[in-house]
Motif scaffolding. Structure first.
Motif, PDB file in Angstrom:
ATOM      1  N   THR A 141       0.841  -1.197   0.000  1.00 50.80           N
ATOM      2  CA  THR A 141       0.000   0.000   0.000  1.00 50.80           C
ATOM      3  C   THR A 141       0.871   1.240   0.000  1.00 50.80           C
ATOM      4  O   THR A 141       1.853   1.322   0.733  1.00 50.80           O
ATOM      5  CB  THR A 141      -0.900  -0.010   1.258  1.00 50.80           C
ATOM      6  OG1 THR A 141      -1.711  -1.189   1.215  1.00 50.80           O
ATOM      7  CG2 THR A 141      -1.777   1.212   1.316  1.00 50.80           C
TER       8      THR A 141
ATOM      9  N   ARG B 140       1.604   4.741   1.189  1.00 49.06           N
ATOM     10  CA  ARG B 140       1.210   5.591   2.312  1.00 49.06           C
ATOM     11  C   ARG B 140       1.483   7.035   1.939  1.00 49.06           C
ATOM     12  O   ARG B 140       2.621   7.420   1.679  1.00 49.06           O
ATOM     13  CB  ARG B 140       1.960   5.210   3.580  1.00 49.06           C
ATOM     14  CG  ARG B 140       1.524   3.821   4.060  1.00 49.06           C
ATOM     15  CD  ARG B 140       2.016   3.485   5.432  1.00 49.06           C
ATOM     16  NE  ARG B 140       1.264   4.256   6.414  1.00 49.06           N
ATOM     17  CZ  ARG B 140       1.840   4.874   7.444  1.00 49.06           C
ATOM     18  NH1 ARG B 140       3.130   4.825   7.642  1.00 49.06           N
ATOM     19  NH2 ARG B 140       1.091   5.549   8.302  1.00 49.06           N
TER      20      ARG B 140
ATOM     21  N   LYS C  40      -8.150  13.603  -1.312  1.00 47.85           N
ATOM     22  CA  LYS C  40      -8.489  12.184  -1.221  1.00 47.85           C
ATOM     23  C   LYS C  40      -9.456  11.781  -2.332  1.00 47.85           C
ATOM     24  O   LYS C  40      -9.328  10.705  -2.915  1.00 47.85           O
ATOM     25  CB  LYS C  40      -9.079  11.880   0.147  1.00 47.85           C
ATOM     26  CG  LYS C  40      -8.053  11.902   1.259  1.00 47.85           C
ATOM     27  CD  LYS C  40      -8.668  11.751   2.623  1.00 47.85           C
ATOM     28  CE  LYS C  40      -9.435  10.467   2.756  1.00 47.85           C
ATOM     29  NZ  LYS C  40      -9.994  10.270   4.101  1.00 47.85           N
ATOM     30  N   SER C  41     -10.399  12.633  -2.627  1.00 41.92           N
ATOM     31  CA  SER C  41     -11.368  12.348  -3.685  1.00 41.92           C
ATOM     32  C   SER C  41     -10.689  12.319  -5.056  1.00 41.92           C
ATOM     33  O   SER C  41     -11.003  11.464  -5.892  1.00 41.92           O
ATOM     34  CB  SER C  41     -12.470  13.400  -3.667  1.00 41.92           C
ATOM     35  OG  SER C  41     -13.364  13.207  -4.728  1.00 41.92           O
TER      36      SER C  41
ATOM     37  N   GLY D 287      -8.173   9.078  -4.811  1.00 42.32           N
ATOM     38  CA  GLY D 287      -8.920   7.855  -4.568  1.00 42.32           C
ATOM     39  C   GLY D 287      -8.100   6.785  -3.862  1.00 42.32           C
ATOM     40  O   GLY D 287      -6.927   6.974  -3.564  1.00 42.32           O
ATOM     41  N   GLU D 288      -8.751   5.665  -3.620  1.00 43.61           N
ATOM     42  CA  GLU D 288      -8.098   4.561  -2.908  1.00 43.61           C
ATOM     43  C   GLU D 288      -7.229   3.707  -3.831  1.00 43.61           C
ATOM     44  O   GLU D 288      -6.323   3.015  -3.375  1.00 43.61           O
ATOM     45  CB  GLU D 288      -9.146   3.675  -2.240  1.00 43.61           C
ATOM     46  CG  GLU D 288      -9.897   4.377  -1.132  1.00 43.61           C
ATOM     47  CD  GLU D 288     -10.993   3.498  -0.537  1.00 43.61           C
ATOM     48  OE1 GLU D 288     -11.106   2.314  -0.920  1.00 43.61           O
ATOM     49  OE2 GLU D 288     -11.721   4.008   0.322  1.00 43.61           O
ATOM     50  N   ARG D 289      -7.525   3.721  -5.115  1.00 43.75           N
ATOM     51  CA  ARG D 289      -6.752   2.947  -6.095  1.00 43.75           C
ATOM     52  C   ARG D 289      -6.697   3.785  -7.368  1.00 43.75           C
ATOM     53  O   ARG D 289      -7.528   3.632  -8.264  1.00 43.75           O
ATOM     54  CB  ARG D 289      -7.429   1.599  -6.352  1.00 43.75           C
ATOM     55  CG  ARG D 289      -6.636   0.648  -7.207  1.00 43.75           C
ATOM     56  CD  ARG D 289      -5.620  -0.074  -6.349  1.00 43.75           C
ATOM     57  NE  ARG D 289      -4.734  -0.917  -7.107  1.00 43.75           N
ATOM     58  CZ  ARG D 289      -4.469  -2.174  -6.782  1.00 43.75           C
ATOM     59  NH1 ARG D 289      -5.026  -2.736  -5.744  1.00 43.75           N
ATOM     60  NH2 ARG D 289      -3.601  -2.852  -7.500  1.00 43.75           N
TER      61      ARG D 289
ATOM     62  N   PRO E  96      -2.807   0.014  -3.858  1.00 40.99           N
ATOM     63  CA  PRO E  96      -3.794   0.902  -3.239  1.00 40.99           C
ATOM     64  C   PRO E  96      -3.112   1.995  -2.419  1.00 40.99           C
ATOM     65  O   PRO E  96      -1.943   1.891  -2.064  1.00 40.99           O
ATOM     66  CB  PRO E  96      -4.611  -0.032  -2.350  1.00 40.99           C
ATOM     67  CG  PRO E  96      -3.790  -1.247  -2.166  1.00 40.99           C
ATOM     68  CD  PRO E  96      -2.863  -1.343  -3.328  1.00 40.99           C
ATOM     69  N   VAL E  97      -3.883   3.027  -2.113  1.00 42.17           N
ATOM     70  CA  VAL E  97      -3.375   4.191  -1.383  1.00 42.17           C
ATOM     71  C   VAL E  97      -4.007   4.236   0.003  1.00 42.17           C
ATOM     72  O   VAL E  97      -5.210   4.037   0.156  1.00 42.17           O
ATOM     73  CB  VAL E  97      -3.703   5.503  -2.145  1.00 42.17           C
ATOM     74  CG1 VAL E  97      -3.370   6.724  -1.317  1.00 42.17           C
ATOM     75  CG2 VAL E  97      -2.977   5.529  -3.482  1.00 42.17           C
ATOM     76  N   GLU E  98      -3.169   4.518   0.986  1.00 38.63           N
ATOM     77  CA  GLU E  98      -3.633   4.780   2.351  1.00 38.63           C
ATOM     78  C   GLU E  98      -3.212   6.202   2.698  1.00 38.63           C
ATOM     79  O   GLU E  98      -2.037   6.543   2.610  1.00 38.63           O
ATOM     80  CB  GLU E  98      -2.982   3.807   3.333  1.00 38.63           C
ATOM     81  CG  GLU E  98      -3.272   4.132   4.784  1.00 38.63           C
ATOM     82  CD  GLU E  98      -2.407   3.331   5.750  1.00 38.63           C
ATOM     83  OE1 GLU E  98      -2.369   3.722   6.918  1.00 38.63           O
ATOM     84  OE2 GLU E  98      -1.767   2.359   5.341  1.00 38.63           O
ATOM     85  N   PHE E  99      -4.186   7.039   3.071  1.00 37.93           N
ATOM     86  CA  PHE E  99      -3.890   8.421   3.442  1.00 37.93           C
ATOM     87  C   PHE E  99      -3.659   8.520   4.942  1.00 37.93           C
ATOM     88  O   PHE E  99      -4.423   7.968   5.739  1.00 37.93           O
ATOM     89  CB  PHE E  99      -5.040   9.347   3.046  1.00 37.93           C
ATOM     90  CG  PHE E  99      -5.135   9.558   1.564  1.00 37.93           C
ATOM     91  CD1 PHE E  99      -4.340  10.501   0.935  1.00 37.93           C
ATOM     92  CD2 PHE E  99      -6.010   8.812   0.796  1.00 37.93           C
ATOM     93  CE1 PHE E  99      -4.414  10.693  -0.438  1.00 37.93           C
ATOM     94  CE2 PHE E  99      -6.099   8.991  -0.568  1.00 37.93           C
ATOM     95  CZ  PHE E  99      -5.301   9.934  -1.191  1.00 37.93           C
TER      96      PHE E  99
ATOM     97  N   GLU F 146      -3.755  11.452   7.287  1.00 41.38           N
ATOM     98  CA  GLU F 146      -4.160  12.857   7.328  1.00 41.38           C
ATOM     99  C   GLU F 146      -3.633  13.532   8.579  1.00 41.38           C
ATOM    100  O   GLU F 146      -3.788  13.000   9.685  1.00 41.38           O
ATOM    101  CB  GLU F 146      -5.679  12.979   7.311  1.00 41.38           C
ATOM    102  CG  GLU F 146      -6.323  12.497   6.036  1.00 41.38           C
ATOM    103  CD  GLU F 146      -7.815  12.741   6.050  1.00 41.38           C
ATOM    104  OE1 GLU F 146      -8.246  13.910   6.163  1.00 41.38           O
ATOM    105  OE2 GLU F 146      -8.553  11.748   5.960  1.00 41.38           O
TER     106      GLU F 146
END
Length: 135
Positions: A6, A8, A23-24, A27-29, A36-39, A41
């Motif tokens: 993932t 980060r 984030k929008s 996105g997550e992918r 995939p992406v993990e934010f 914040e």
């Protein structure tokens, strides 16, 4: 960063609406060929450096308009103080402020208001460059 873990992303802004827009846009992918992406914040400068000191951050996105500590100054500090610092994207107030991002040594700058397509394209370019360099 490897192809199978993932990503980060440390996302710094004191404005939750800016964080939500980033984030929008990403996105997550963001692409089927990428992990995939993990934010992660954060809303304050000390927490930015806490996470960077802990390690495991692949990319940093900093809001240049955050207060009291702006993202461009934080970007410069990251590049000055962290050995093998992750790539940085700075969100600038306007297109004409891109030269300030150069001063900050950020790899890229994207102006407010956030254009989701431009931010996603910039993000993908940096991720692909980073992945290619690790191969």
């Amino acid at each position: 960063m490897t192809d199978d873990h993932t990503l980060r992303v440390l996302l710094y802004s004191d404005d939750r609406e800016v964080r939500a827009a980033v984030k929008s846009a990403i996105g997550e992918r963001p692409h089927p060929d990428l992990p995939p992406v993990e934010f992660v914040e954060v809303a304050t400068e000390p927490v930015v450096f806490q996470h960077l000191d802990e390690g495991g951050i692949d990319i940093v996105i900093l809001d240049g308009e955050a207060v009291p500590a702006g993202g461009m100054g934080i970007a410069r500090q990251i590049k000055d103080e962290i050995f093998h610092a992750p790539p940085v994207i700075v969100l600038t107030a306007r297109e004409q402020d891109a030269w300030l991002a150069t001063w900050s040594r950020a790899e890229a700058a994207v102006p407010h208001p956030i254009d989701p397509f431009r931010l996603a394209e910039t993000f993908l370019s940096i991720v692909r460059t980073r992945l290619a360099a690790r191969r």
